[in-house]
Scaffold this motif. Sequence first.
Motif, short mmCIF file in Angstrom:
data_model
loop_
_atom_site.label_atom_id
_atom_site.label_comp_id
_atom_site.label_asym_id
_atom_site.label_seq_id
_atom_site.Cartn_x
_atom_site.Cartn_y
_atom_site.Cartn_z
N PHE A 15 0.84 -1.18 0.00
CA PHE A 15 0.00 0.00 0.00
C PHE A 15 0.88 1.24 0.00
O PHE A 15 2.03 1.20 0.38
N LYS A 16 0.30 2.33 -0.46
CA LYS A 16 0.99 3.60 -0.49
C LYS A 16 0.01 4.66 -0.02
O LYS A 16 -1.06 4.82 -0.59
N VAL A 17 0.39 5.35 1.04
CA VAL A 17 -0.48 6.36 1.63
C VAL A 17 0.34 7.61 1.89
O VAL A 17 1.45 7.53 2.39
N LYS A 18 -0.20 8.75 1.51
CA LYS A 18 0.47 10.02 1.79
C LYS A 18 -0.17 10.65 3.01
O LYS A 18 -1.38 10.85 3.05
N CYS A 19 0.65 10.94 4.00
CA CYS A 19 0.17 11.52 5.25
C CYS A 19 0.18 13.04 5.15
O CYS A 19 1.21 13.63 4.85
N PRO A 20 -0.95 13.69 5.41
CA PRO A 20 -1.00 15.15 5.34
C PRO A 20 -0.40 15.82 6.58
O PRO A 20 -0.29 17.04 6.63
N TYR A 21 0.01 15.04 7.56
CA TYR A 21 0.53 15.58 8.81
C TYR A 21 2.03 15.29 8.94
O TYR A 21 2.54 14.34 8.35
N GLU A 22 2.72 16.09 9.75
CA GLU A 22 4.13 15.85 10.06
C GLU A 22 4.32 15.99 11.56
O GLU A 22 3.63 16.79 12.21
N GLY A 33 -16.86 20.98 23.16
CA GLY A 33 -17.15 22.40 23.11
C GLY A 33 -15.97 23.32 23.37
O GLY A 33 -16.12 24.53 23.40
N LYS A 34 -14.78 22.75 23.55
CA LYS A 34 -13.58 23.55 23.79
C LYS A 34 -12.60 23.40 22.62
O LYS A 34 -12.50 22.34 22.02
N ILE A 35 -11.89 24.46 22.32
CA ILE A 35 -10.86 24.44 21.27
C ILE A 35 -9.53 24.07 21.91
O ILE A 35 -9.13 24.65 22.93
N HIS A 36 -8.86 23.08 21.35
CA HIS A 36 -7.57 22.62 21.85
C HIS A 36 -6.51 22.84 20.77
O HIS A 36 -6.77 22.62 19.59
N VAL A 37 -5.32 23.25 21.18
CA VAL A 37 -4.17 23.36 20.28
C VAL A 37 -3.08 22.48 20.86
O VAL A 37 -2.67 22.67 22.01
N HIS A 71 -12.79 13.85 14.47
CA HIS A 71 -12.64 15.26 14.75
C HIS A 71 -12.11 15.99 13.52
O HIS A 71 -11.26 15.46 12.82
N GLU A 72 -12.60 17.19 13.31
CA GLU A 72 -12.04 18.04 12.25
C GLU A 72 -10.75 18.63 12.78
O GLU A 72 -10.71 19.23 13.85
N VAL A 73 -9.67 18.43 12.03
CA VAL A 73 -8.35 18.87 12.46
C VAL A 73 -7.91 20.00 11.55
O VAL A 73 -7.95 19.89 10.33
N ARG A 74 -7.44 21.10 12.15
CA ARG A 74 -6.93 22.25 11.37
C ARG A 74 -5.49 22.49 11.76
O ARG A 74 -5.12 22.39 12.93
N PHE A 75 -4.69 22.86 10.76
CA PHE A 75 -3.29 23.20 11.03
C PHE A 75 -3.20 24.60 11.59
O PHE A 75 -3.98 25.48 11.26
#
Length: 76
Positions: A15-22, A33-37, A71-75
């Motif tokens: 398989f080959k998968v590209k990860c959008p995260y580092e 209900g809370k925003i976490h960073v 969860h929706e993850v934002r950079f």
Amino acid sequence: MKKGEQRDKMTAIKFKVKCPYEIGDKVKFEKAGKIHVMEITDILLEISIKHERHKFILELDGWYQLDTEMHEVRFM
């Protein structure tokens, strides 16, 4: 296993998968209900051959595991 029984053969897959995260990226997400960073400290890949899908699980700040499908993850 009883005498005379055979084990199921293991199947090799490619398989080959590209990860959008580092590792080191900071991400922002909402939970309860809370925003976490938090900072990504490890990246796990879960693969299902039967369902032909994959998903990334992010380890954040060395202890918290975030399922990217739940969860929706934002950079940052």
